[in-house]
Design a protein around this motif. Structure first.
Motif, PDB file in Angstrom:
ATOM      1  N   VAL A 104      21.292   3.932  19.612  1.00 45.28           N
ATOM      2  CA  VAL A 104      21.648   2.695  19.420  1.00 45.28           C
ATOM      3  C   VAL A 104      20.543   1.569  19.290  1.00 45.28           C
ATOM      4  O   VAL A 104      20.538   0.727  18.257  1.00 45.28           O
ATOM      5  CB  VAL A 104      22.643   2.479  20.450  1.00 45.28           C
ATOM      6  CG1 VAL A 104      23.070   0.868  20.570  1.00 45.28           C
ATOM      7  CG2 VAL A 104      24.105   3.306  20.140  1.00 45.28           C
ATOM      8  N   MET A 105      19.610   1.807  20.060  1.00 42.99           N
ATOM      9  CA  MET A 105      18.707   0.788  20.170  1.00 42.99           C
ATOM     10  C   MET A 105      17.616   0.621  18.756  1.00 42.99           C
ATOM     11  O   MET A 105      17.084  -0.173  18.479  1.00 42.99           O
ATOM     12  CB  MET A 105      17.766   0.895  21.365  1.00 42.99           C
ATOM     13  CG  MET A 105      18.140   0.624  22.636  1.00 42.99           C
ATOM     14  SD  MET A 105      18.934  -1.028  22.720  1.00 42.99           S
ATOM     15  CE  MET A 105      17.524  -2.028  22.410  1.00 42.99           C
ATOM     16  N   SER A 107      28.521  -1.758  23.481  1.00 41.90           N
ATOM     17  CA  SER A 107      28.657  -3.065  23.088  1.00 41.90           C
ATOM     18  C   SER A 107      27.548  -3.935  23.198  1.00 41.90           C
ATOM     19  O   SER A 107      26.691  -3.753  24.484  1.00 41.90           O
ATOM     20  CB  SER A 107      29.672  -4.004  24.227  1.00 41.90           C
ATOM     21  OG  SER A 107      29.842  -5.144  23.923  1.00 41.90           O
ATOM     22  N   CYS A 108      27.031  -4.374  22.166  1.00 33.97           N
ATOM     23  CA  CYS A 108      25.740  -5.138  21.917  1.00 33.97           C
ATOM     24  C   CYS A 108      25.684  -6.336  21.404  1.00 33.97           C
ATOM     25  O   CYS A 108      26.722  -6.930  21.059  1.00 33.97           O
ATOM     26  CB  CYS A 108      24.842  -4.319  21.203  1.00 33.97           C
ATOM     27  SG  CYS A 108      24.913  -2.626  21.422  1.00 33.97           S
ATOM     28  N   THR A 123      28.272  -6.930  18.629  1.00 32.13           N
ATOM     29  CA  THR A 123      28.756  -5.780  17.925  1.00 32.13           C
ATOM     30  C   THR A 123      28.999  -4.462  18.589  1.00 32.13           C
ATOM     31  O   THR A 123      28.615  -4.515  19.967  1.00 32.13           O
ATOM     32  CB  THR A 123      27.538  -5.577  17.104  1.00 32.13           C
ATOM     33  OG1 THR A 123      26.281  -5.204  17.862  1.00 32.13           O
ATOM     34  CG2 THR A 123      27.205  -6.620  16.005  1.00 32.13           C
ATOM     35  N   TRP A 124      29.567  -3.407  18.149  1.00 30.95           N
ATOM     36  CA  TRP A 124      29.876  -2.420  18.736  1.00 30.95           C
ATOM     37  C   TRP A 124      29.423  -0.923  17.882  1.00 30.95           C
ATOM     38  O   TRP A 124      29.445  -1.001  16.649  1.00 30.95           O
ATOM     39  CB  TRP A 124      31.457  -2.354  18.927  1.00 30.95           C
ATOM     40  CG  TRP A 124      31.790  -3.424  19.915  1.00 30.95           C
ATOM     41  CD1 TRP A 124      32.283  -3.122  21.156  1.00 30.95           C
ATOM     42  CD2 TRP A 124      32.315  -4.761  19.554  1.00 30.95           C
ATOM     43  NE1 TRP A 124      32.739  -4.364  21.713  1.00 30.95           N
ATOM     44  CE2 TRP A 124      32.682  -5.228  20.483  1.00 30.95           C
ATOM     45  CE3 TRP A 124      32.446  -5.342  18.371  1.00 30.95           C
ATOM     46  CZ2 TRP A 124      33.274  -6.631  20.649  1.00 30.95           C
ATOM     47  CZ3 TRP A 124      32.662  -6.806  18.312  1.00 30.95           C
ATOM     48  CH2 TRP A 124      33.025  -7.278  19.418  1.00 30.95           C
ATOM     49  N   MET A 162      24.902  -9.723   8.236  1.00 27.46           N
ATOM     50  CA  MET A 162      24.373  -8.244   8.145  1.00 27.46           C
ATOM     51  C   MET A 162      25.311  -7.289   8.603  1.00 27.46           C
ATOM     52  O   MET A 162      25.241  -6.101   8.266  1.00 27.46           O
ATOM     53  CB  MET A 162      22.907  -8.274   8.479  1.00 27.46           C
ATOM     54  CG  MET A 162      21.888  -9.422   7.958  1.00 27.46           C
ATOM     55  SD  MET A 162      21.758  -9.443   6.232  1.00 27.46           S
ATOM     56  CE  MET A 162      20.933  -7.826   5.605  1.00 27.46           C
ATOM     57  N   LYS A 163      25.848  -7.601   9.787  1.00 30.41           N
ATOM     58  CA  LYS A 163      26.763  -6.735  10.338  1.00 30.41           C
ATOM     59  C   LYS A 163      27.911  -7.300  10.797  1.00 30.41           C
ATOM     60  O   LYS A 163      28.130  -8.690  10.828  1.00 30.41           O
ATOM     61  CB  LYS A 163      26.124  -5.843  11.641  1.00 30.41           C
ATOM     62  CG  LYS A 163      24.817  -5.291  11.400  1.00 30.41           C
ATOM     63  CD  LYS A 163      24.156  -4.798  12.562  1.00 30.41           C
ATOM     64  CE  LYS A 163      22.974  -4.005  12.102  1.00 30.41           C
ATOM     65  NZ  LYS A 163      22.276  -3.527  13.493  1.00 30.41           N
ATOM     66  N   THR A 164      28.903  -6.393  11.228  1.00 34.19           N
ATOM     67  CA  THR A 164      30.396  -7.257  11.541  1.00 34.19           C
ATOM     68  C   THR A 164      30.141  -7.256  12.907  1.00 34.19           C
ATOM     69  O   THR A 164      29.587  -6.656  13.829  1.00 34.19           O
ATOM     70  CB  THR A 164      31.417  -6.089  11.194  1.00 34.19           C
ATOM     71  OG1 THR A 164      31.459  -5.983   9.808  1.00 34.19           O
ATOM     72  CG2 THR A 164      32.657  -6.510  11.818  1.00 34.19           C
ATOM     73  N   GLY A 165      30.582  -8.550  13.497  1.00 34.37           N
ATOM     74  CA  GLY A 165      30.646  -8.798  14.806  1.00 34.37           C
ATOM     75  C   GLY A 165      31.050 -10.141  15.178  1.00 34.37           C
ATOM     76  O   GLY A 165      31.804 -10.978  14.270  1.00 34.37           O
ATOM     77  N   THR A 166      31.359 -10.311  16.332  1.00 31.45           N
ATOM     78  CA  THR A 166      32.047 -11.730  17.007  1.00 31.45           C
ATOM     79  C   THR A 166      30.774 -12.612  17.216  1.00 31.45           C
ATOM     80  O   THR A 166      29.808 -12.512  18.278  1.00 31.45           O
ATOM     81  CB  THR A 166      32.825 -11.692  18.177  1.00 31.45           C
ATOM     82  OG1 THR A 166      33.993 -10.756  17.704  1.00 31.45           O
ATOM     83  CG2 THR A 166      33.342 -12.803  18.739  1.00 31.45           C
TER      84      THR A 166
END
Lengths: 94, 407
Positions: free
Chosen positions: B348-349, B378-379, B248-249, B195-199
């Protein structure tokens, strides 16, 4: 007086109406020993707790007892209440 | 208790004292003045009762015969009613009582709602008012079936409604629709996508074939777990399930002015009172004023409430206007930085799904009367989501010839 009354009585029989209406005789109604109603009365002559004397066409009606009182009275009718012990009719020369 | 005739006509009790009380009685009978309850009080006195209207005539007759008459008591009977005319408060009370008994219960005074848990009561009462059920509506004109059809079409959350009128209270009973929780149909084949971009930092695959690994960077929309299992004979479609967490960022910018105007001391205060009955407003006292640049206007509503919680459409309104002395207040940079950082973190939360903030970095400065903060976060959060299974042309078969397709 008696002759007149007897003639009136025979006439009322022939006509077919009650005798007491034509002759004016009193109508006395005794209800036990607690009340007495006298119709076609001509006034009271004596009144007390122990005796009431009522004048009628043929004489006087005497009521004796205790605690007597006149419940109501009109021109022609009277109602006496109380403890009735004696009832007497005294013929008079009326 | 007196007989009814005596109550209506009235009576008068006399004591007649004479040498011959019998003469007095005969005299009254002769003139057809009814009397009753004659009681001897000794040898020369009797008490009797006559009709109140015959009092004057009876006294005159007694005087004619020389009897001494004393009035012991008298009761005027229906003449007492005439005194009511001189007492308007009693007449008004009788009229109000008759009104309350015969007219007031035929109209709606209060509207109550029961059976609702999700739909607000005010919404139902407003809808009922639009359909004619309000204060002073005639009870006979309320049709429960027509009202149900109208309110169900206007409030879709309801599945049933009825209206019951009892005296001045109109009760609206409703039943709401039961919303069934959304259930996942596991017979529908689907893939798991990002659903989101991330590592990716953590994977837990329950069903399906994973097409990515921990440590890989994925973009939004990329398939992470496939719901298609190509076997030698036939292709199996399954409902893929997995929980995949990734780092994610986020970057946020927050700004706030470096000064503001706040309320100082009170310069002026005015109170104005009204009585409101329905839509009609009557001013009781006080004066209003136009609100200035730094003024506040408050309105207090005190409805007339009866025991039992029933609210009448009448209220006392108190409007208070307060003018303050405006004071310019400068915000310190330390305070502004802390506020902006907390604000950015909250933002962000709200976007993070089942995750936490691992680290943050921010740059704070001022620019033309504003404090500006640029923050980076960074989350770690859950990025997996379900989507219908993707087919490739070579994998579509009915069982005999199957060729394994490549993505």
């Amino acid at each position: 007086m008696r002759d007149i009354l007897s003639k009136l009585a025979s006439a009322s029989d022939r006509i077919g109406i009650p005798q007491e209406i034509l002759t004016g005789l009193p109508i006395i109604e005794l209800r036990g020993d607690a009340a007495i109603q006298i119709e076609q009365q001509h006034g009271i002559t004596f009144f007390s707790e122990k005796a009431v004397s009522v004048r009628v066409s043929i004489g006087t009606v005497l009521v004796e007892g205790s605690g007597l009182n006149i419940r109501n009275m009109t021109r022609r009718k009277i109602l006496i209440c109380g403890r009735i012990e004696k009832l007497r009719m005294e013929r008079g020369a009326e | 208790m007196k007989p009814l005739t005596e109550l209506m006509l009235g009576s008068c009790e006399l004591s007649v004292r004479s040498a011959e009380p019998e003469t007095a009685l005969n005299r009254l009978a002769e003139y057809e003045i009814p009397f009753w309850n004659v009681t001897p009080q000794g040898a020369f006195c009797v008490t009797l009762s006559i009709v109140y209207s015959d009092k004057a005539e009876a006294l005159a007759l007694m005087e004619e015969i020389g009897a001494e008459t004393v009035i012991n008591s008298e009761f005027e009977g229906y003449r007492k009613l005439y005194t009511l005319v001189k007492r308007p408060a009693i007449l008004l009370s009788l009229v109000l009582i008759a009104l309350a008994v015969y007219i007031l219960p035929k109209h709606v005074w209060f509207v109550t709602v029961s059976g609702n848990r999700i739909v607000p009561t005010d919404r139902i009462v407003r809808a009922a008012s639009d359909f004619g059920i309000r204060f002073w509506t005639d009870n006979q004109s309320i049709n429960s079936e027509r009202f149900r059809n109208e309110i169900l079409s206007s409030i879709p959350e309801l599945r049933w409604a009825a209206v019951n009128c009892s005296g001045g209270i109109c009760e609206i009973v409703v039943r709401e629709k039961n919303e069934m929780p959304e259930r996942t149909d596991r017979r529908i084949p689907c893939d798991v996508e990002a659903m989101k971009t991330g590592t990716i930092v953590r994977m837990s695959v329950t069903e399906g074939q994973a097409v990515c690994a921990v440590g890989e960077t994925v973009t939004a929309g990329q398939t992470l777990v496939s719901g298609i299992n190509p076997y030698p004979v036939r292709v199996q479609q399954i409902h893929a399930q997995a929980e995949i967490y990734a780092r994610t960022w986020y970057q946020k910018r927050a700004v706030t002015p470096n000064s503001c105007v706040i309320r100082g001391r009170i310069l002026e205060k005015n109170v104005c009172r009204y009585i409101q009955i329905g839509n009609f407003r009557l001013k009781l006292g006080g004066r209003g004023m136009g609100c200035g640049s730094c003024a506040e206007k408050t309105r207090e509503l005190h409805p007339l409430t009866l025991p039992g919680g029933y609210v009448l459409p009448a209220a006392l309104i108190v409007e208070t206007e307060t003018v303050y002395d405006p004071v310019r207040y400068s915000v310190s940079d330390t305070f502004a930085e802390a506020v902006l950082k907390a604000y950015a973190e909250r933002a962000v939360m709200r976007e993070v799904t089942a995750g936490t903030i691992l680290a943050s970095d921010s740059a704070f400065g001022s620019d033309g009367g504003l404090y500006v903060m640029d923050a980076a976060f960074s989350c770690t959060e859950l990025i997996s989501g379900e989507k219908p299974a993707a087919w490739s042309g070579s994998e579509r078969n009915n069982g005999e010839n199957s060729e394994r397709g490549t993505d």
